[in-house]
Every structure is written in structure tokens, then in C-alpha cells.
Design an enzyme around this catalytic site. Sequence first.
Site, mmCIF file in Angstrom:
data_model
loop_
_atom_site.group_PDB
_atom_site.id
_atom_site.type_symbol
_atom_site.label_atom_id
_atom_site.label_comp_id
_atom_site.label_asym_id
_atom_site.label_seq_id
_atom_site.Cartn_x
_atom_site.Cartn_y
_atom_site.Cartn_z
ATOM 1 N N ARG A 33 3.800 -15.127 -9.705
ATOM 2 C CA ARG A 33 4.132 -13.858 -10.374
ATOM 3 C C ARG A 33 2.882 -12.992 -10.489
ATOM 4 O O ARG A 33 1.791 -13.489 -10.798
ATOM 5 C CB ARG A 33 4.740 -14.130 -11.755
ATOM 6 C CG ARG A 33 6.061 -14.846 -11.649
ATOM 7 C CD ARG A 33 6.819 -14.957 -12.955
ATOM 8 N NE ARG A 33 7.908 -15.907 -12.774
ATOM 9 C CZ ARG A 33 9.076 -15.641 -12.179
ATOM 10 N NH1 ARG A 33 9.326 -14.420 -11.730
ATOM 11 N NH2 ARG A 33 10.004 -16.579 -12.030
ATOM 12 N N ASP A 34 3.086 -11.690 -10.242
ATOM 13 C CA ASP A 34 1.982 -10.740 -10.343
ATOM 14 C C ASP A 34 1.528 -10.652 -11.801
ATOM 15 O O ASP A 34 2.345 -10.580 -12.723
ATOM 16 C CB ASP A 34 2.429 -9.366 -9.832
ATOM 17 C CG ASP A 34 1.248 -8.448 -9.553
ATOM 18 O OD1 ASP A 34 1.023 -8.114 -8.362
ATOM 19 O OD2 ASP A 34 0.549 -8.050 -10.506
ATOM 20 N N ILE A 35 0.219 -10.624 -12.008
ATOM 21 C CA ILE A 35 -0.340 -10.616 -13.355
ATOM 22 C C ILE A 35 -0.102 -9.275 -14.052
ATOM 23 O O ILE A 35 -0.146 -9.184 -15.280
ATOM 24 C CB ILE A 35 -1.855 -10.950 -13.284
ATOM 25 C CG1 ILE A 35 -2.362 -11.500 -14.591
ATOM 26 C CG2 ILE A 35 -2.678 -9.745 -12.818
ATOM 27 C CD1 ILE A 35 -3.745 -12.142 -14.495
ATOM 28 N N VAL A 100 -6.631 -6.391 -3.064
ATOM 29 C CA VAL A 100 -7.045 -7.769 -2.797
ATOM 30 C C VAL A 100 -6.958 -7.988 -1.290
ATOM 31 O O VAL A 100 -5.877 -7.825 -0.694
ATOM 32 C CB VAL A 100 -6.162 -8.784 -3.548
ATOM 33 C CG1 VAL A 100 -6.614 -10.209 -3.228
ATOM 34 C CG2 VAL A 100 -6.210 -8.542 -5.063
ATOM 35 N N HIS A 104 -0.785 -10.064 1.266
ATOM 36 C CA HIS A 104 0.221 -10.534 0.307
ATOM 37 C C HIS A 104 1.419 -9.606 0.387
ATOM 38 O O HIS A 104 1.280 -8.397 0.515
ATOM 39 C CB HIS A 104 -0.334 -10.566 -1.108
ATOM 40 C CG HIS A 104 -1.107 -9.347 -1.498
ATOM 41 N ND1 HIS A 104 -2.404 -9.138 -1.087
ATOM 42 C CD2 HIS A 104 -0.771 -8.254 -2.221
ATOM 43 C CE1 HIS A 104 -2.831 -7.981 -1.555
ATOM 44 N NE2 HIS A 104 -1.858 -7.416 -2.249
ATOM 45 N N MET A 105 2.578 -10.224 0.334
ATOM 46 C CA MET A 105 3.822 -9.480 0.320
ATOM 47 C C MET A 105 4.296 -9.375 -1.127
ATOM 48 O O MET A 105 4.485 -10.385 -1.807
ATOM 49 C CB MET A 105 4.874 -10.195 1.170
ATOM 50 C CG MET A 105 6.210 -9.487 1.239
ATOM 51 S SD MET A 105 7.437 -10.519 2.062
ATOM 52 C CE MET A 105 6.848 -10.443 3.737
ATOM 53 N N HIS A 106 4.463 -8.134 -1.605
ATOM 54 C CA HIS A 106 5.023 -7.929 -2.934
ATOM 55 C C HIS A 106 6.539 -8.028 -2.838
ATOM 56 O O HIS A 106 7.159 -7.369 -1.990
ATOM 57 C CB HIS A 106 4.702 -6.524 -3.450
ATOM 58 C CG HIS A 106 3.254 -6.223 -3.669
ATOM 59 N ND1 HIS A 106 2.687 -6.201 -4.925
ATOM 60 C CD2 HIS A 106 2.256 -5.914 -2.807
ATOM 61 C CE1 HIS A 106 1.401 -5.866 -4.819
ATOM 62 N NE2 HIS A 106 1.109 -5.683 -3.536
HETATM 63 P P1 AMP Z 1 -2.527 -4.857 -3.803
HETATM 64 O O1 AMP Z 1 -2.898 -3.673 -4.652
HETATM 65 O O2 AMP Z 1 -1.397 -4.594 -2.852
HETATM 66 O O3 AMP Z 1 -3.741 -5.449 -3.114
HETATM 67 O O4 AMP Z 1 -1.952 -5.927 -4.805
HETATM 68 C C1 AMP Z 1 -2.754 -6.828 -5.510
HETATM 69 C C2 AMP Z 1 -1.902 -7.370 -6.626
HETATM 70 O O5 AMP Z 1 -2.502 -8.554 -7.110
HETATM 71 C C3 AMP Z 1 -1.769 -6.413 -7.822
HETATM 72 O O6 AMP Z 1 -0.391 -6.121 -8.029
HETATM 73 C C4 AMP Z 1 -2.376 -7.208 -8.967
HETATM 74 O O7 AMP Z 1 -1.717 -6.995 -10.198
HETATM 75 C C5 AMP Z 1 -2.242 -8.630 -8.480
HETATM 76 N N1 AMP Z 1 -3.188 -9.589 -9.024
HETATM 77 C C6 AMP Z 1 -4.531 -9.453 -9.110
HETATM 78 N N2 AMP Z 1 -5.084 -10.565 -9.645
HETATM 79 C C7 AMP Z 1 -4.055 -11.417 -9.891
HETATM 80 C C8 AMP Z 1 -3.962 -12.721 -10.444
HETATM 81 N N3 AMP Z 1 -5.053 -13.402 -10.848
HETATM 82 N N4 AMP Z 1 -2.741 -13.290 -10.556
HETATM 83 C C9 AMP Z 1 -1.644 -12.621 -10.161
HETATM 84 N N5 AMP Z 1 -1.654 -11.404 -9.614
HETATM 85 C C10 AMP Z 1 -2.845 -10.792 -9.496
#
Ligand code: AMP
Length: 118
Positions: A33-35, A100, A104-106
Site C-alpha cells: 500500500r502506498d504510504i 522513486v 512501479h505500477m500504481h
Molecule cells: P511516483 O511519484 O510515481 O514515483 O510514486 C512514488 C510513490 O511511492 C508515491 O505515491 C509515494 O507516496 C510512494 N512511497 C514513497 N515511499 C513509500 C514507502 N516507504 N512506502 C510506500 N509507498 C511509498
Amino acid sequence: MSIEDNPTIFGMILRGEIPSDTVWEDEHCIAFRDINPAAPVHILIIPRKLIPTINDVSDDDKFLLGHMVTVARDIAAAENVGDDGYRLVFNCNRDGGQTVYHIHMHLIAGRGLSWPPG
Ligand code: AMP
């Protein structure tokens, strides 16, 4: 690049150095799950292999990327959002909003999502 060399926060999650709310794990990918969720359901599906951006995907990764889509489908069903619907998104580089640098696929669901995105 091996898992040990992955410098991103998702590398830390893959190595178990920081916790995550994991909903799926297999030999190719994990999902958690996204934080900072953008919707009631917001899950990130990431490969174990470090691929910094979608620009870095190679022909050898075709199975992996397809696998991530089928995992997303199964997670959507498990989260009971398959019928109402959901969005799958890869952000790439600055204009795509990537923060990041480990692809990663949202999987975003649980409310009506506007289009086009901001
Ligand atoms: P993006 O902006 O597409 O690179 O998405 C990166 C996602 O990673 C964002 O939605 C953040 O909220 C999420 N994120 C960053 N650190 C963590 C973490 N430690 N655990 C879960 N999600 C994270």
C-alpha cells in the site's frame, strides 16, 4: 543490477530494511500500500529487478511487465474494486511525476477518478 545495489526506498523495502504493508509477493514482484494514498485503494506493484524508469525497460522484461498487469488484476479483484474499476499508472521521469526511480505500477481505486490527470 542486483537487489543489494538498489539505492531507492523501494530497494530498502525489497531488502526488508523498512516496513511496508505488503499485499502480494511472488518471485517476480511485490505489491504494497502506498504510504500517501491518493484514493481509498492505492497499491504499488514493483518488480524485484531494479529498472529505474520505463525508458529502461528492455525486450527481456516483456514477461515481467505483463506479469505485473495480471498481478494488478488479481489484487483489484481481492480488493473488490474490479467491477467498479481502477486505474493503472506508471509515472516516468520529471514530467510524468516520477519520484522513486524503481519502476512501479500504481493501482488506484475506490472513488471516481477524473480524466485527464492534472
Ligand atoms: P511516483 O511519484 O510515481 O514515483 O510514486 C512514488 C510513490 O511511492 C508515491 O505515491 C509515494 O507516496 C510512494 N512511497 C514513497 N515511499 C513509500 C514507502 N516507504 N512506502 C510506500 N509507498 C511509498
